[in-house]
Design an enzyme around this catalytic site. Structure first.
Site, PDB file in Angstrom:
ATOM      1  N   GLU A  94       0.828  -1.216   0.000  1.00  0.00           N
ATOM      2  CA  GLU A  94       0.000   0.000   0.000  1.00  0.00           C
ATOM      3  C   GLU A  94       0.856   1.257   0.000  1.00  0.00           C
ATOM      4  O   GLU A  94       1.741   1.407   0.857  1.00  0.00           O
ATOM      5  CB  GLU A  94      -0.921  -0.017   1.237  1.00  0.00           C
ATOM      6  CG  GLU A  94      -1.902   1.142   1.260  1.00  0.00           C
ATOM      7  CD  GLU A  94      -2.881   1.078   2.439  1.00  0.00           C
ATOM      8  OE1 GLU A  94      -3.265  -0.037   2.844  1.00  0.00           O
ATOM      9  OE2 GLU A  94      -3.238   2.152   2.946  1.00  0.00           O
ATOM     10  N   LYS A 288      -6.646  -0.521  12.206  1.00  0.00           N
ATOM     11  CA  LYS A 288      -6.124  -1.047  10.928  1.00  0.00           C
ATOM     12  C   LYS A 288      -4.905  -0.218  10.519  1.00  0.00           C
ATOM     13  O   LYS A 288      -3.900  -0.751  10.031  1.00  0.00           O
ATOM     14  CB  LYS A 288      -7.226  -0.988   9.861  1.00  0.00           C
ATOM     15  CG  LYS A 288      -6.869  -1.678   8.546  1.00  0.00           C
ATOM     16  CD  LYS A 288      -6.205  -0.795   7.524  1.00  0.00           C
ATOM     17  CE  LYS A 288      -5.962  -1.533   6.214  1.00  0.00           C
ATOM     18  NZ  LYS A 288      -5.289  -0.721   5.202  1.00  0.00           N
ATOM     19  N   ASP A 304       4.675 -13.968  12.230  1.00  0.00           N
ATOM     20  CA  ASP A 304       3.298 -14.374  11.913  1.00  0.00           C
ATOM     21  C   ASP A 304       2.376 -13.172  12.126  1.00  0.00           C
ATOM     22  O   ASP A 304       1.887 -12.924  13.232  1.00  0.00           O
ATOM     23  CB  ASP A 304       2.916 -15.553  12.825  1.00  0.00           C
ATOM     24  CG  ASP A 304       1.511 -16.070  12.562  1.00  0.00           C
ATOM     25  OD1 ASP A 304       0.750 -15.402  11.842  1.00  0.00           O
ATOM     26  OD2 ASP A 304       1.191 -17.142  13.089  1.00  0.00           O
ATOM     27  N   HIS A 405      -1.490  10.002  -1.021  1.00  0.00           N
ATOM     28  CA  HIS A 405      -1.786   8.672  -1.544  1.00  0.00           C
ATOM     29  C   HIS A 405      -1.795   8.661  -3.070  1.00  0.00           C
ATOM     30  O   HIS A 405      -1.418   7.703  -3.704  1.00  0.00           O
ATOM     31  CB  HIS A 405      -3.201   8.322  -1.056  1.00  0.00           C
ATOM     32  CG  HIS A 405      -3.378   6.915  -0.623  1.00  0.00           C
ATOM     33  ND1 HIS A 405      -2.813   6.421   0.531  1.00  0.00           N
ATOM     34  CD2 HIS A 405      -4.060   5.904  -1.178  1.00  0.00           C
ATOM     35  CE1 HIS A 405      -3.157   5.160   0.663  1.00  0.00           C
ATOM     36  NE2 HIS A 405      -3.912   4.811  -0.364  1.00  0.00           N
TER      37      HIS A 405
HETATM   38  C1  MEV Z   1      -5.623   3.057   5.399  1.00  0.00           C
HETATM   39  O1  MEV Z   1      -4.876   1.905   5.050  1.00  0.00           O
HETATM   40  C2  MEV Z   1      -5.504   3.325   6.881  1.00  0.00           C
HETATM   41  C3  MEV Z   1      -6.404   4.458   7.406  1.00  0.00           C
HETATM   42  O2  MEV Z   1      -7.747   4.221   7.031  1.00  0.00           O
HETATM   43  C4  MEV Z   1      -6.241   4.469   8.908  1.00  0.00           C
HETATM   44  C5  MEV Z   1      -7.183   5.409   9.620  1.00  0.00           C
HETATM   45  O3  MEV Z   1      -8.276   5.741   9.093  1.00  0.00           O
HETATM   46  O4  MEV Z   1      -6.822   5.800  10.762  1.00  0.00           O
HETATM   47  C6  MEV Z   1      -6.021   5.781   6.789  1.00  0.00           C
END
Ligand code: MEV
Length: 454
Positions: A94, A288, A304, A405
């Site tokens: 990513e 995430k 892992d 991005h």
């Molecule tokens: C994208 O891979 C991760 C985000 O969505 C994390 C977040 O929203 O804090 C940008």
């Protein structure tokens, strides 16, 4: 406990970084970057396709192998962890993750870098005991046999015991019946259930194999003591006795940009954290972002990452309400943003893919001493997760996530449209300028570019 002897090739590294700040690194070619990191051609060999994981080796690692899958390997810069500079290898597809991590590490370095700690390497295995008629009697029998069980467990992992680890505790838990609402139509929840936790100190390993051998080996005796029947015998990935922590302070002045006031960015980050602290839908995405960093370093070090993911999310829900793994506030002097993280971190520096995968071996060399101690690596993982999360929040409360991005996303779309390495930059620039990062637009831009060759 004693640590395992360092694996061959890692006792003295030619590439241990003394500095992690390398301005302009991103503008260099891949070869120049390798030279700046002090990598010799031999050190870099595992980072090339023909030096990385080969099909015959992959064929020994899992079943039904038909090939190998590559991932970009980048390095996050600027990390100062417990006073030591470290270059952080990250394997991830990513865009923006490596840049965000490096960016926050640079801001945190102005506040002294990251301070970390990690619990000793404890792995817990579970034995599920069924058909136990008298739970209190069974618990008492297992408690009374604790020393015998620890001694038997240690005979099942002799190498670990010799290195100062091994089984350190055996504990029972009675699992209460499910509330009727949670039965999902089942009339029978199986009756009383006793679970035995076998606690193992696993040295520099992640510990899954060792603890699974121990619980499989002890289960007959445990069933006998409980006068029941053993069912599952497996480790738990909710490694809440093996947490890592990291914290950092970023002075407001570091958070301000051309258009942004640092204090406002800090307060925005605190408000964004409060959203995740209150709301599981937001917390899931927030966490995430943390795992974007943790997983990338886990993959680069042969760990892992699915176990880390499972442990992190279960830990985030430990109170019964899923919440943020990080915490942010503004310090009393109203001068710094303070961020911290705590999460389970069952990582190893030996075992698994750490010794088998040539690219992992190369990435471990970059980490220097952080690749040689599970607790140091665990602390670094926590620091990377915190940096990653801070980077995402900072982008979202200031310029938004998409600007950074888009440039890399446009390159990926250009590649998907068939652009060669020499054409990617030109096609991506057209996409960014047009504000439309779509495959069809990239195909048009590529056709236009190629028409100029004729
Ligand atoms: C994208 O891979 C991760 C985000 O969505 C994390 C977040 O929203 O804090 C940008």
């Amino acid at each position: 406990m004693a640590t395992t002897a360092h694996p061959p090739g890692l006792e003295t590294t030619t590439t241990t970084s003394t500095a992690s700040r390398l301005p302009g690194f991103y503008r260099r070619s891949v070869d120049e970057r390798r030279r700046l990191l002090g990598l010799s051609p031999a050190d870099s060999a595992p980072f090339d396709v023909d030096g990385g994981l080969q099909v015959p080796v992959a064929d020994q690692m899992i079943e039904n192998v038909v090939g190998v899958l590559g991932l970009p390997l980048g390095v996050a810069l600027n990390f100062i962890v417990d006073g030591e500079a470290v270059i952080v290898p990250m394997a991830v597809e990513e865009p923006s993750i490596v840049a965000a991590c490096s960016h926050i590490a640079r801001l945190a370095a102005a506040g002294g870098g990251f301070t970390t700690s990690a619990d000793p390497p404890i792995t817990v295995g579970q034995v599920q005991l069924l058909q136990v008629a008298d739970l209190s009697r069974a618990q008492a029998a297992i408690d009374d046999a604790r020393d015998e069980l620890i001694a038997s467990g240690n005979r099942l992992c002799p190498g670990l015991k010799e290195r100062g680890g091994g089984v350190v505790d055996v504990r029972c838990r009675v699992l209460p019946r499910l509330p009727s609402d949670d039965l999902h139509g089942d009339l029978d929840d199986g009756g009383p259930m006793l679970v035995v936790h076998v606690v193992l100190e696993c040295g520099d390993a992640m510990g899954a194999n060792a603890v699974n051998s121990v619980v499989e080996g002890l289960s007959d005796r445990l069933a006998e003591l409980a006068r029941g029947v053993a069912c599952l015998r497996i480790l738990t990935n909710l490694a809440d006795e093996r947490c890592a922590r990291a914290s950092m302070r970023i002075p407001f002045a570091q958070l301000g940009g051309d258009d942004d006031d640092g204090a406002a960015v800090a307060r925005g980050i605190v408000d964004a954290y409060r959203f995740a602290a209150r709301d599981p839908w937001r917390a899931c995405t927030h966490n995430k972002g943390i795992m974007n960093g943790v997983d990338a370093l886990a993959i680069a070090t042969g760990n892992d990452w699915r176990a880390l993911e499972a442990g992190a999310h279960a830990y985030a829900a430990r109170s019964g309400r899923y919440t943020s793994l990080t915490r942010f506030f503004v310090d009393e002097e109203q001068a710094c943003l303070v961020g911290s993280i705590t999460l389970p971190m069952a990582v190893g520096t030996v075992g698994g893919a750490t010794r088998v995968h040539p690219t992992v071996q190369g990435a471990r060399k970059l980490l220097g001493s952080f690749a040689l101690s599970t607790t140091k690596l665990a602390g670094l993982m926590a620091a990377v997760g915190l940096a990653q999360n801070t980077g995402a929040l900072k982008a979202m409360v200031s310029e938004g996530i998409q600007r950074g991005h888009m440039a890399l996303h446009a390159r990926q779309v250009a590649l998907a449209a068939g652009a060669t390495a020499a054409e990617v930059e030109a096609v991506a620039s057209v996409l960014v300028a047009s504000g439309s990062i779509r495959l069809g637009r990239a195909q048009e831009a590529l056709a236009t570019l190629r028409s100029t060759y004729e």
